[in-house]
Scaffold this active site. Structure first.
Site, PDB file in Angstrom:
ATOM      1  CD  GLN A   9      -3.176   0.390   2.273  1.00  0.00           C
ATOM      2  OE1 GLN A   9      -3.470  -0.792   2.970  1.00  0.00           O
ATOM      3  NE2 GLN A   9      -4.197   2.153   2.962  1.00  0.00           N
ATOM      4  CB  SER A  87       2.124  -5.209   3.877  1.00  0.00           C
ATOM      5  OG  SER A  87       1.391  -5.051   3.932  1.00  0.00           O
ATOM      6  CG  LEU A  88      -2.103  -5.117  -0.641  1.00  0.00           C
ATOM      7  CD1 LEU A  88      -2.994  -6.076  -0.364  1.00  0.00           C
ATOM      8  CD2 LEU A  88      -2.247  -3.659  -1.454  1.00  0.00           C
ATOM      9  NE  ARG A 112      -3.818  -7.562   4.501  1.00  0.00           N
ATOM     10  CZ  ARG A 112      -2.997  -7.229   4.045  1.00  0.00           C
ATOM     11  NH1 ARG A 112      -2.933  -6.072   3.350  1.00  0.00           N
ATOM     12  NH2 ARG A 112      -1.333  -6.943   5.048  1.00  0.00           N
ATOM     13  CG  HIS A 191       2.633  -5.171   8.857  1.00  0.00           C
ATOM     14  ND1 HIS A 191       2.369  -6.137   8.706  1.00  0.00           N
ATOM     15  CD2 HIS A 191       2.676  -4.126   7.075  1.00  0.00           C
ATOM     16  CE1 HIS A 191       1.881  -6.466   7.110  1.00  0.00           C
ATOM     17  NE2 HIS A 191       1.721  -4.759   6.941  1.00  0.00           N
TER      18      HIS A 191
END
Length: 285
Positions: A9, A87-88, A112, A191
């Site tokens: 992101q 991440s994503l 999510r 996170h």
């Protein structure tokens, strides 16, 4: 050997829009799954210069843009020995490896994004990148400020998450230690334990998702090692929401298995920059 990398992101809305071609079959399929015109929503945000997409929209939009890029790479005959995402971007890597279907991936990242947006609204915070200090030094900054390490991105680039007060203290300590600090354009402390309320909604959605064996290894952000079974995939994706992104270690694992090149797949060139920095350090020893 080559690794394919997918971004997370924080990309400008205009960058994401450019990666969502009008009329593209993936964009159309995602819009049907989401029950709204994905490209039109992104275009509305992108009409403001420098705008960043809200979490609930950014996650499905970047996932779809990454899958468009993946399809083009496959059409060009490119092959990869390992896949990873930041991440994503891990969802994109899993879909590219046929662990998740495209439709299930869209549903998972939409859930999510919604859940993380809600968690961030309930516990305001942010993120800050510390440049020029190693992980050990940033750990010291975190202990002194109350912030937590969220992303170990590359040598000399570590991201902290926390409340705004914690990040202010961290900035002071990091600069005193010789580092540079840049606040990231995120709406929450990702996170980080503040994201824990997002785990249960994601877990419910993932329970209904079919998970297959990976066609090529996909490295987990949580363990910096490849995923195993389907239950392992679901459990690690839930843990990932509150766990640090071990991206530098993931790339180091790939390097140790003989990977020497990469392609940055998806919008932007953030993960490519991190890989270049990490591989250069590994090559130098």
């Amino acid at each position: 050997m080559k690794i394919g990398l997918f971004p997370g992101q924080g990309l400008p809305a205009a960058t994401v829009l450019d990666a969502l071609p009008a009329g593209d079959p993936h964009v159309r399929a995602a819009s049907d799954e989401l029950s709204f015109d994905l490209r039109a929503r992104v275009a509305e945000v992108a009409s403001s210069d420098g705008a960043v997409l809200p979490t609930s929209l950014a996650q499905p939009a970047i996932f779809v843009a990454s899958m468009v890029a993946w399809r083009r790479a496959c059409d060009d005959g490119k092959t990869f020995d390992v896949l990873a995402g930041h991440s994503l971007g891990e969802y994109s890597a899993l879909a590219a490896a046929d662990v998740l279907s495209f439709e299930d991936g869209v549903r998972a990242v939409a859930a999510r994004g919604d859940a993380m947006h809600a968690a961030g609204a309930a516990a305001p915070g942010g993120m800050a990148a510390v440049i020029g200090l190693g992980l050990g030094a940033v750990d010291e900054v975190a202990r002194g400020s109350g912030a937590l390490v969220a992303n170990d991105n590359a040598p000399g680039q570590v991201v902290l998450s926390g409340t705004h007060d914690e990040l202010e203290r961290a900035e002071t300590l990091a600069r005193a230690a010789g580092g540079r600090v840049r606040r990231l354009e995120t709406a929450a402390s990702f996170h980080h334990p503040a994201m824990a309320p997002a785990q249960e909604p994601l877990e419910r959605v993932l329970a209904g998702v079919a998970v297959r064996d990976a066609r090529v290894p996909v490295v987990s952000n949580v363990t910096a090692r490849p995923y195993g079974s389907g239950d392992d995939v679901r459990a690690l994706l839930v843990r990932q929401i509150t766990s640090p992104v071990r991206f530098r270690e993931s790339l180091a694992w790939a390097w140790g298995r003989g990977v020497r090149s990469f392609d940055d797949l998806g919008p932007g060139r953030v993960v490519g920059g991190l890989a270049q920095r990490t591989f250069r350090a590994l090559e130098a020893g």
